[in-house]
Design a protein around this motif. Structure first.
Motif, PDB file in Angstrom:
ATOM      1  N   GLU A 120      46.771  -8.339  17.540  1.00  0.00           N
ATOM      2  CA  GLU A 120      45.533  -8.442  16.772  1.00  0.00           C
ATOM      3  C   GLU A 120      44.331  -7.911  17.547  1.00  0.00           C
ATOM      4  O   GLU A 120      43.291  -7.633  16.959  1.00  0.00           O
ATOM      5  CB  GLU A 120      45.283  -9.868  16.317  1.00  0.00           C
ATOM      6  N   TYR A 121      44.470  -7.768  18.854  1.00  0.00           N
ATOM      7  CA  TYR A 121      43.395  -7.201  19.674  1.00  0.00           C
ATOM      8  C   TYR A 121      43.666  -5.742  20.042  1.00  0.00           C
ATOM      9  O   TYR A 121      42.739  -4.946  20.155  1.00  0.00           O
ATOM     10  CB  TYR A 121      43.217  -8.004  20.964  1.00  0.00           C
ATOM     11  N   ILE A 122      44.935  -5.418  20.256  1.00  0.00           N
ATOM     12  CA  ILE A 122      45.272  -4.081  20.733  1.00  0.00           C
ATOM     13  C   ILE A 122      45.210  -3.054  19.605  1.00  0.00           C
ATOM     14  O   ILE A 122      44.718  -1.941  19.817  1.00  0.00           O
ATOM     15  CB  ILE A 122      46.663  -4.087  21.398  1.00  0.00           C
ATOM     16  N   LEU A 123      45.704  -3.380  18.424  1.00  0.00           N
ATOM     17  CA  LEU A 123      45.695  -2.398  17.332  1.00  0.00           C
ATOM     18  C   LEU A 123      44.286  -1.975  16.924  1.00  0.00           C
ATOM     19  O   LEU A 123      44.055  -0.776  16.719  1.00  0.00           O
ATOM     20  CB  LEU A 123      46.483  -2.918  16.136  1.00  0.00           C
ATOM     21  N   PRO A 124      43.307  -2.871  16.810  1.00  0.00           N
ATOM     22  CA  PRO A 124      41.949  -2.375  16.553  1.00  0.00           C
ATOM     23  C   PRO A 124      41.409  -1.503  17.685  1.00  0.00           C
ATOM     24  O   PRO A 124      40.657  -0.559  17.436  1.00  0.00           O
ATOM     25  CB  PRO A 124      41.119  -3.648  16.402  1.00  0.00           C
ATOM     26  N   ALA A 125      41.811  -1.789  18.906  1.00  0.00           N
ATOM     27  CA  ALA A 125      41.396  -0.933  20.026  1.00  0.00           C
ATOM     28  C   ALA A 125      42.019   0.453  19.903  1.00  0.00           C
ATOM     29  O   ALA A 125      41.361   1.462  20.194  1.00  0.00           O
ATOM     30  CB  ALA A 125      41.790  -1.574  21.346  1.00  0.00           C
ATOM     31  N   VAL A 126      43.272   0.513  19.466  1.00  0.00           N
ATOM     32  CA  VAL A 126      43.932   1.814  19.252  1.00  0.00           C
ATOM     33  C   VAL A 126      43.239   2.579  18.132  1.00  0.00           C
ATOM     34  O   VAL A 126      43.026   3.788  18.241  1.00  0.00           O
ATOM     35  CB  VAL A 126      45.438   1.610  18.947  1.00  0.00           C
ATOM     36  N   ILE A 127      42.852   1.879  17.072  1.00  0.00           N
ATOM     37  CA  ILE A 127      42.143   2.527  15.973  1.00  0.00           C
ATOM     38  C   ILE A 127      40.806   3.086  16.455  1.00  0.00           C
ATOM     39  O   ILE A 127      40.452   4.233  16.163  1.00  0.00           O
ATOM     40  CB  ILE A 127      41.937   1.538  14.809  1.00  0.00           C
ATOM     41  N   GLY A 128      40.068   2.294  17.206  1.00  0.00           N
ATOM     42  CA  GLY A 128      38.784   2.760  17.729  1.00  0.00           C
ATOM     43  C   GLY A 128      38.933   3.917  18.702  1.00  0.00           C
ATOM     44  O   GLY A 128      38.145   4.873  18.674  1.00  0.00           O
ATOM     45  N   MET A 129      39.952   3.854  19.553  1.00  0.00           N
ATOM     46  CA  MET A 129      40.167   4.933  20.504  1.00  0.00           C
ATOM     47  C   MET A 129      40.574   6.222  19.788  1.00  0.00           C
ATOM     48  O   MET A 129      40.107   7.309  20.149  1.00  0.00           O
ATOM     49  CB  MET A 129      41.245   4.527  21.514  1.00  0.00           C
ATOM     50  N   ALA A 130      41.419   6.105  18.772  1.00  0.00           N
ATOM     51  CA  ALA A 130      41.811   7.288  18.009  1.00  0.00           C
ATOM     52  C   ALA A 130      40.606   7.891  17.298  1.00  0.00           C
ATOM     53  O   ALA A 130      40.425   9.108  17.271  1.00  0.00           O
ATOM     54  CB  ALA A 130      42.906   6.933  17.004  1.00  0.00           C
ATOM     55  N   PHE A 131      39.757   7.027  16.746  1.00  0.00           N
ATOM     56  CA  PHE A 131      38.558   7.506  16.065  1.00  0.00           C
ATOM     57  C   PHE A 131      37.601   8.179  17.044  1.00  0.00           C
ATOM     58  O   PHE A 131      37.001   9.211  16.741  1.00  0.00           O
ATOM     59  CB  PHE A 131      37.870   6.339  15.358  1.00  0.00           C
ATOM     60  N   ALA A 165      49.846   3.708  17.779  1.00  0.00           N
ATOM     61  CA  ALA A 165      50.462   2.566  17.102  1.00  0.00           C
ATOM     62  C   ALA A 165      51.943   2.452  17.455  1.00  0.00           C
ATOM     63  O   ALA A 165      52.439   1.336  17.675  1.00  0.00           O
ATOM     64  CB  ALA A 165      50.285   2.698  15.590  1.00  0.00           C
ATOM     65  N   VAL A 166      52.641   3.579  17.516  1.00  0.00           N
ATOM     66  CA  VAL A 166      54.062   3.535  17.870  1.00  0.00           C
ATOM     67  C   VAL A 166      54.230   3.031  19.298  1.00  0.00           C
ATOM     68  O   VAL A 166      55.122   2.210  19.575  1.00  0.00           O
ATOM     69  CB  VAL A 166      54.705   4.927  17.681  1.00  0.00           C
ATOM     70  N   VAL A 167      53.381   3.493  20.194  1.00  0.00           N
ATOM     71  CA  VAL A 167      53.484   3.036  21.581  1.00  0.00           C
ATOM     72  C   VAL A 167      53.216   1.535  21.669  1.00  0.00           C
ATOM     73  O   VAL A 167      53.963   0.796  22.325  1.00  0.00           O
ATOM     74  CB  VAL A 167      52.503   3.829  22.480  1.00  0.00           C
ATOM     75  N   VAL A 168      52.164   1.069  21.013  1.00  0.00           N
ATOM     76  CA  VAL A 168      51.816  -0.353  21.083  1.00  0.00           C
ATOM     77  C   VAL A 168      52.876  -1.215  20.406  1.00  0.00           C
ATOM     78  O   VAL A 168      53.278  -2.257  20.937  1.00  0.00           O
ATOM     79  CB  VAL A 168      50.431  -0.592  20.448  1.00  0.00           C
ATOM     80  N   LEU A 169      53.352  -0.803  19.257  1.00  0.00           N
ATOM     81  CA  LEU A 169      54.337  -1.616  18.528  1.00  0.00           C
ATOM     82  C   LEU A 169      55.730  -1.580  19.144  1.00  0.00           C
ATOM     83  O   LEU A 169      56.559  -2.438  18.844  1.00  0.00           O
ATOM     84  CB  LEU A 169      54.397  -1.166  17.068  1.00  0.00           C
ATOM     85  N   SER A 170      56.013  -0.591  19.978  1.00  0.00           N
ATOM     86  CA  SER A 170      57.344  -0.501  20.576  1.00  0.00           C
ATOM     87  C   SER A 170      57.468  -1.283  21.880  1.00  0.00           C
ATOM     88  O   SER A 170      58.567  -1.409  22.412  1.00  0.00           O
ATOM     89  CB  SER A 170      57.714   0.959  20.818  1.00  0.00           C
ATOM     90  N   ILE A 171      56.375  -1.800  22.389  1.00  0.00           N
ATOM     91  CA  ILE A 171      56.429  -2.579  23.633  1.00  0.00           C
ATOM     92  C   ILE A 171      56.411  -4.063  23.274  1.00  0.00           C
ATOM     93  O   ILE A 171      55.415  -4.570  22.742  1.00  0.00           O
ATOM     94  CB  ILE A 171      55.234  -2.220  24.546  1.00  0.00           C
ATOM     95  N   PRO A 172      57.497  -4.757  23.519  1.00  0.00           N
ATOM     96  CA  PRO A 172      57.592  -6.162  23.091  1.00  0.00           C
ATOM     97  C   PRO A 172      56.575  -7.094  23.759  1.00  0.00           C
ATOM     98  O   PRO A 172      56.197  -8.109  23.181  1.00  0.00           O
ATOM     99  CB  PRO A 172      59.009  -6.577  23.481  1.00  0.00           C
ATOM    100  N   GLN A 173      56.123  -6.771  24.947  1.00  0.00           N
ATOM    101  CA  GLN A 173      55.172  -7.642  25.640  1.00  0.00           C
ATOM    102  C   GLN A 173      53.808  -7.659  24.951  1.00  0.00           C
ATOM    103  O   GLN A 173      52.989  -8.546  25.216  1.00  0.00           O
ATOM    104  CB  GLN A 173      54.990  -7.198  27.096  1.00  0.00           C
ATOM    105  N   PHE A 174      53.531  -6.696  24.086  1.00  0.00           N
ATOM    106  CA  PHE A 174      52.249  -6.636  23.381  1.00  0.00           C
ATOM    107  C   PHE A 174      52.232  -7.459  22.104  1.00  0.00           C
ATOM    108  O   PHE A 174      51.184  -7.584  21.475  1.00  0.00           O
ATOM    109  CB  PHE A 174      51.884  -5.192  23.040  1.00  0.00           C
ATOM    110  N   GLN A 175      53.345  -8.035  21.696  1.00  0.00           N
ATOM    111  CA  GLN A 175      53.421  -8.767  20.427  1.00  0.00           C
ATOM    112  C   GLN A 175      52.378  -9.880  20.292  1.00  0.00           C
ATOM    113  O   GLN A 175      51.744  -9.995  19.254  1.00  0.00           O
ATOM    114  CB  GLN A 175      54.827  -9.341  20.220  1.00  0.00           C
ATOM    115  N   PRO A 176      52.146 -10.694  21.305  1.00  0.00           N
ATOM    116  CA  PRO A 176      51.131 -11.754  21.130  1.00  0.00           C
ATOM    117  C   PRO A 176      49.700 -11.222  21.039  1.00  0.00           C
ATOM    118  O   PRO A 176      48.806 -11.914  20.570  1.00  0.00           O
ATOM    119  CB  PRO A 176      51.276 -12.623  22.379  1.00  0.00           C
ATOM    120  N   TYR A 177      49.471 -10.001  21.481  1.00  0.00           N
ATOM    121  CA  TYR A 177      48.118  -9.450  21.557  1.00  0.00           C
ATOM    122  C   TYR A 177      47.863  -8.345  20.535  1.00  0.00           C
ATOM    123  O   TYR A 177      46.877  -7.624  20.655  1.00  0.00           O
ATOM    124  CB  TYR A 177      47.866  -8.896  22.963  1.00  0.00           C
TER     125      TYR A 177
END
Length: 78
Positions: free
Chosen positions: A39-50, A25-37
């Motif tokens: 809603e798709y990337i954070l669930p993927a991070v949750i699934g990958m962590a799980f 989550a820190v990696v995804v939220l710290s990259i500004p280019q991911f802001q529009p995406y």
């Protein structure tokens, strides 16, 4: 009766999941280019962590056991 490694991996799974999700989550939220995406990337991070939680916890569990060859003087009777 469960094996000791299985019990230890089960106890490790919650903190391992928290670390994996937090890091992702820190990696995804710290990259500004991911802001529009987000809603798709954070669930993927949750699934990958799980998905990675149990293999990582299973690998770490034996390393937490105290063995006589690592600490030869720990169990010596004086």
């Amino acid at each position: 009766m469960l094996r000791t490694r299985t019990l230890m991996a089960g106890m490790l799974s919650i903190p391992v999941n928290a670390v994996l999700f937090g890091t992702g989550a820190v990696v995804v939220l710290s990259i500004p280019q991911f802001q529009p995406y987000l809603e798709y990337i954070l669930p993927a991070v949750i699934g990958m962590a799980f998905a990675l939680t149990w293999p990582v916890a299973w690998k770490l569990a034996p390393r937490l056991r105290v063995r006589n060859d690592f600490y030869p003087n720990l169990f010596r009777k004086t």
